[in-house]
Design a protein around this motif. Structure first.
Motif, mmCIF file in Angstrom:
data_model
loop_
_atom_site.group_PDB
_atom_site.id
_atom_site.type_symbol
_atom_site.label_atom_id
_atom_site.label_comp_id
_atom_site.label_asym_id
_atom_site.label_seq_id
_atom_site.Cartn_x
_atom_site.Cartn_y
_atom_site.Cartn_z
ATOM 1 N N LYS A 10 23.130 -23.665 43.219
ATOM 2 C CA LYS A 10 23.507 -24.427 44.411
ATOM 3 C C LYS A 10 23.610 -23.511 45.634
ATOM 4 N N THR A 11 23.555 -22.225 45.396
ATOM 5 C CA THR A 11 23.568 -21.243 46.499
ATOM 6 C C THR A 11 22.166 -20.661 46.635
ATOM 7 N N ASP A 31 28.866 -17.211 40.116
ATOM 8 C CA ASP A 31 28.175 -16.948 41.389
ATOM 9 C C ASP A 31 26.784 -16.371 41.166
ATOM 10 N N TYR A 32 26.664 -15.498 40.179
ATOM 11 C CA TYR A 32 25.420 -14.759 40.001
ATOM 12 C C TYR A 32 24.245 -15.639 39.570
ATOM 13 N N ASN A 83 20.785 -14.327 48.647
ATOM 14 C CA ASN A 83 22.051 -13.632 48.431
ATOM 15 C C ASN A 83 21.839 -12.261 47.799
ATOM 16 N N TYR A 84 20.946 -12.208 46.805
ATOM 17 C CA TYR A 84 20.660 -10.926 46.166
ATOM 18 C C TYR A 84 19.972 -9.970 47.146
ATOM 19 N N ILE A 85 19.061 -10.495 47.944
ATOM 20 C CA ILE A 85 18.345 -9.650 48.907
ATOM 21 C C ILE A 85 19.294 -9.090 49.959
ATOM 22 N N PHE A 86 20.142 -9.952 50.523
ATOM 23 C CA PHE A 86 21.075 -9.478 51.557
ATOM 24 C C PHE A 86 22.094 -8.492 50.975
ATOM 25 N N LYS A 104 25.691 -16.585 51.321
ATOM 26 C CA LYS A 104 26.273 -17.934 51.341
ATOM 27 C C LYS A 104 26.725 -18.372 49.941
ATOM 28 N N GLY A 105 27.948 -18.903 49.871
ATOM 29 C CA GLY A 105 28.418 -19.535 48.640
ATOM 30 C C GLY A 105 28.918 -18.603 47.566
ATOM 31 N N TRP A 106 28.941 -17.305 47.824
ATOM 32 C CA TRP A 106 29.457 -16.337 46.849
ATOM 33 C C TRP A 106 30.836 -15.848 47.278
#
Length: 359
Positions: A268-269, A263-264, A274-277, A28-30
Motif C-alpha cells: 500500500k506504500t 513496512d518493508y 521508499n527503498y530508493i530514497f 511515504k507510509g513507513w
C-alpha cells in the motif's frame, strides 16, 4: 594547493552530510525506524566495504593483520558513535534539520577536540595532549574558549526553539515543515547525540594503524605521489560495523514494539520509491566521510579537519532548513535569534579550529 584541495573535499563531505536526511522526507507510509535502518544498511554495511574494495587493494588483509585490541577499540567507538548517529536522526526528526543539526554538530565538533585530552590526562601517551597541556598552552586555552562560545550558541538556539514553539501556538498553527516537532525531547537527544557523535573521530584515531598500513602500501607503489587520499576507507569499515550494530538492534526493537515489520513489504506504500530514497540517503550519508578522509589527507591535521568538516555541515544543514521553510510562520525576532545562535556555534567551531592550527 594542498590546503585548497583539502577545504574543497571537506566542503563536498559537509554538503553530503548536511543533505543526507532530505531523501528521507520523500519516504511515504513507513515508520521512522524502517526507513532509518534501510538507509543504514547502505551507509554502514554495503557502501563502506565497496568503497574500500575500489580504493584499497587487499583492504580485508589489512584488517585481518591488525592487532585485535585495535580492531576492538575501533569497533567500540563505532558502537558509541552509532548511538550518537541514532539520536542524530531523532534530533533532526524532533527539531528539524536546521535547529537539530546546529546543536548536535556544534557539540560534536567541540567535544571531538576536547574529550581525548581528558582521557589522556588519566592515561598519558607519548605524542598525545592531555587536558592539563591544554589549560597550560595558548592553543589549548583557545579550544576551551571555543567550547564556552559553543555552549552560549547552543543556549541561544534552544531559546529560539522555544520562541518558535510559542509563535506557532499563538498563530494556531502546527510546524508546517515538521509535524513531529518536540522541543524538550529534541534538545535532550540532540545533546546526547552531539557528545557521542564525536566518537567517530576517536574511532578514526584508534584505527590509524590500518590507515597507515594502507598509506604505506600506496606510497611503496606510487613513490613521490604524496599521501594516499583514501587511506581512511579501511578504518571506516570497522567503525561502521559498530554503528550498524547499535542502530540495527534499536530499529529492530522499535519495529517489534510498534508492529512495523510490515513496512518493508507493505504494497500500500510506494515500496520501490521508499527503498530508493532510503538508499540515496544512506549512500549520501557515507559520502561525507569518504570526502572527509580525502580532506584530512590533504590538510594533515585530524582535529582541524574534524572542525572544518563540522562547520561546513552546519552551514549546509541550515541552508536546507531555510529551503524547507522550517522557520516559516515565526516572528522576525525568533528568526534573528536562531540565526544569531547558529552564527555563534559556527564561530565556536572556527575558534576551536584555529586553536588546533596554532598547536
Amino acid at each position: 594547493m594542498q590546503v585548497i584541495l583539502g577545504v574543497i573535499f571537506h566542503f563536498i563531505g559537509g554538503f553530503a552530510s548536511g543533505s543526507f536526511y532530505i531523501p528521507y522526507k520523500k519516504v511515504k507510509g513507513w515508520s521512522w525506524e524502517s526507513y532509518w535502518i534501510v538507509g543504514g544498511v547502505f551507509s554502514w554495511l554495503i557502501v563502506p566495504p565497496l568503497a574500500a574494495y575500489l580504493t584499497i587493494p587487499g583492504f580485508g588483509d589489512i584488517i585481518a593483520a591488525t592487532n585485535g585490541k585495535i580492531i576492538l577499540l575501533t569497533y567500540f567507538f563505532g558502537v558509541l558513535w552509532g548511538i550518537g548517529g541514532l539520536t542524530y536522526g531523532l534530533g533532526v526528526r524532533y527539531l528539524g534539520v536546521s535547529l537539530g543539526s546546529s546543536i548536535i554538530l556544534g557539540l560534536c565538533s567541540v567535544f571531538g577536540a576536547l574529550i581525548p585530552s581528558i582521557y589522556y590526562n588519566f592515561n598519558p601517551r607519548p605524542g598525545k595532549d592531555s587536558f592539563s597541556d591544554m589549560v597550560g598552552s595558548s592553543w589549548g586555552q583557545m579550544v576551551l574558549i571555543g567550547l564556552l562560545v559553543c555552549i552560549i550558541g547552543i543556549v541561544i538556539c534552544g531559546k529560539a526553539g522555544g520562541m518558535k514553539e510559542k509563535d506557532l501556538i499563538a498563530e494556531g498553527k502546527g510546524d508546517p515543515s515538521n509535524k513531529e516537532y518536540k522541543l524538550g525531547l529534541g534538545l535532550i537527544v540532540s545533546i546526547i547525540s552531539g557528545i557521542l557523535s564525536a566518537c567517530f573521530a576517536f574511532g578514526i584515531d584508534a584505527g590509524k594503524d590500518m590507515a597507515h598500513q594502507a598509506n604505506d602500501i600506496w606510497k611503496s607503489s606510487h613513490p613521490g605521489a604524496g599521501e594516499f587520499l583514501f587511506q581512511n576507507n579501511v578504518t571506516y569499515v570497522v567503525i561502521l560495523w559498530g554503528g550498524l550494530t547499535t542502530n540495527l538492534i534499536w530499529c529492530m526493537l522499535l519495529n517489534f514494539r510498534n508492529k512495523t515489520f510490515g513496512d518493508y513489504t507493505n504494497k500500500k506504500t510506494p515500496l520501490l520509491a521508499n527503498y530508493i530514497f532510503s538508499a540515496m540517503a544512506g549512500i549520501t550519508w557515507f559520502l561525507q566521510f569518504f570526502f572527509y578522509g580525502m580532506g584530512e589527507s590533504k590538510l594533515g591535521n585530524g582535529a582541524s579537519s574534524w572542525i572544518l568538516h563540522m562547520a561546513f555541515i552546519i552551514l549546509i544543514a541550515n541552508a536546507w532548513g531555510l529551503v524547507l521553510k522550517e522557520w516559516s510562520g515565526v516572528k522576525r525576532k525568533t528568526l534573528v535569534t536562531i540565526l544569531a545562535g547558529i552564527g555563534i556555534i559556527i564561530l565556536s567551531v572556527l575558534i576551536v579550529g584555529y586553536g588546533n592550527s596554532i598547536k
